[in-house]
Write a protein that holds these residues in place. Structure first.
Motif, PDB file in Angstrom:
ATOM      1  N   THR A  25       0.827  -1.204   0.000  1.00  0.00           N
ATOM      2  CA  THR A  25       0.000   0.000   0.000  1.00  0.00           C
ATOM      3  C   THR A  25       0.864   1.258   0.000  1.00  0.00           C
ATOM      4  O   THR A  25       0.594   2.210  -0.739  1.00  0.00           O
ATOM      5  CB  THR A  25      -0.930   0.000   1.229  1.00  0.00           C
ATOM      6  N   LEU A  26       1.907   1.276   0.809  1.00  0.00           N
ATOM      7  CA  LEU A  26       2.800   2.430   0.838  1.00  0.00           C
ATOM      8  C   LEU A  26       3.537   2.621  -0.483  1.00  0.00           C
ATOM      9  O   LEU A  26       3.738   3.744  -0.940  1.00  0.00           O
ATOM     10  CB  LEU A  26       3.805   2.291   1.981  1.00  0.00           C
ATOM     11  N   LEU A  27       3.938   1.523  -1.102  1.00  0.00           N
ATOM     12  CA  LEU A  27       4.615   1.608  -2.394  1.00  0.00           C
ATOM     13  C   LEU A  27       3.693   2.190  -3.463  1.00  0.00           C
ATOM     14  O   LEU A  27       4.113   3.039  -4.261  1.00  0.00           O
ATOM     15  CB  LEU A  27       5.112   0.224  -2.813  1.00  0.00           C
ATOM     16  N   ILE A  28       2.446   1.778  -3.463  1.00  0.00           N
ATOM     17  CA  ILE A  28       1.477   2.314  -4.424  1.00  0.00           C
ATOM     18  C   ILE A  28       1.256   3.807  -4.165  1.00  0.00           C
ATOM     19  O   ILE A  28       1.176   4.608  -5.099  1.00  0.00           O
ATOM     20  CB  ILE A  28       0.156   1.525  -4.354  1.00  0.00           C
ATOM     21  N   PHE A  29       1.174   4.197  -2.893  1.00  0.00           N
ATOM     22  CA  PHE A  29       1.004   5.614  -2.555  1.00  0.00           C
ATOM     23  C   PHE A  29       2.186   6.444  -3.025  1.00  0.00           C
ATOM     24  O   PHE A  29       2.019   7.513  -3.613  1.00  0.00           O
ATOM     25  CB  PHE A  29       0.808   5.767  -1.047  1.00  0.00           C
ATOM     26  N   VAL A  30       3.394   5.978  -2.779  1.00  0.00           N
ATOM     27  CA  VAL A  30       4.588   6.722  -3.182  1.00  0.00           C
ATOM     28  C   VAL A  30       4.675   6.811  -4.705  1.00  0.00           C
ATOM     29  O   VAL A  30       5.028   7.862  -5.254  1.00  0.00           O
ATOM     30  CB  VAL A  30       5.850   6.073  -2.573  1.00  0.00           C
ATOM     31  N   ALA A  31       4.337   5.734  -5.405  1.00  0.00           N
ATOM     32  CA  ALA A  31       4.384   5.755  -6.872  1.00  0.00           C
ATOM     33  C   ALA A  31       3.372   6.751  -7.439  1.00  0.00           C
ATOM     34  O   ALA A  31       3.681   7.511  -8.364  1.00  0.00           O
ATOM     35  CB  ALA A  31       4.127   4.360  -7.419  1.00  0.00           C
ATOM     36  N   SER A  32       2.159   6.780  -6.890  1.00  0.00           N
ATOM     37  CA  SER A  32       1.159   7.728  -7.386  1.00  0.00           C
ATOM     38  C   SER A  32       1.537   9.158  -7.018  1.00  0.00           C
ATOM     39  O   SER A  32       1.316  10.088  -7.789  1.00  0.00           O
ATOM     40  CB  SER A  32      -0.229   7.384  -6.845  1.00  0.00           C
ATOM     41  N   PHE A  33       2.133   9.352  -5.853  1.00  0.00           N
ATOM     42  CA  PHE A  33       2.613  10.677  -5.437  1.00  0.00           C
ATOM     43  C   PHE A  33       3.670  11.172  -6.414  1.00  0.00           C
ATOM     44  O   PHE A  33       3.627  12.318  -6.855  1.00  0.00           O
ATOM     45  CB  PHE A  33       3.175  10.575  -4.025  1.00  0.00           C
TER      46      PHE A  33
END
Length: 81
Positions: A25-33
């Motif tokens: 979940t954190l990886l997806i958030f950082v990628a979208s950010f």
């Protein structure tokens, strides 16, 4: 005679799979950010670089002696001549 067997306990995740879910979940958030905030800045910097290169080439083709400011009465303080 029928026997119905149900499991009364819910299946739970292990600690490892829970951490894997959190990290995903954190990886997806950082990628979208990065995609929505950093990519536009990179595109603007790329456009500035292309604009700078085009302007440098057009100045090189036209020659620097014929640019504005070389004529009579041009430039800062021209009224004092």
């Amino acid at each position: 005679m029928t026997v119905q067997v149900t499991n009364s306990q819910r299946k739970r995740k292990s600690v490892g799979s829970a951490w894997l879910g959190v990290l995903t979940t954190l990886l997806i958030f950082v990628a979208s950010f990065a995609f929505f905030l950093i990519a536009p800045i990179a595109m603007l910097l790329g456009a500035l670089l292309v604009h700078t290169l085009i302007m440098a080439r057009s100045k090189a083709k036209s020659g620097r002696a014929s640019t504005a400011g070389s004529g009579v009465g041009a430039g800062f303080g021209a009224g004092a001549q």
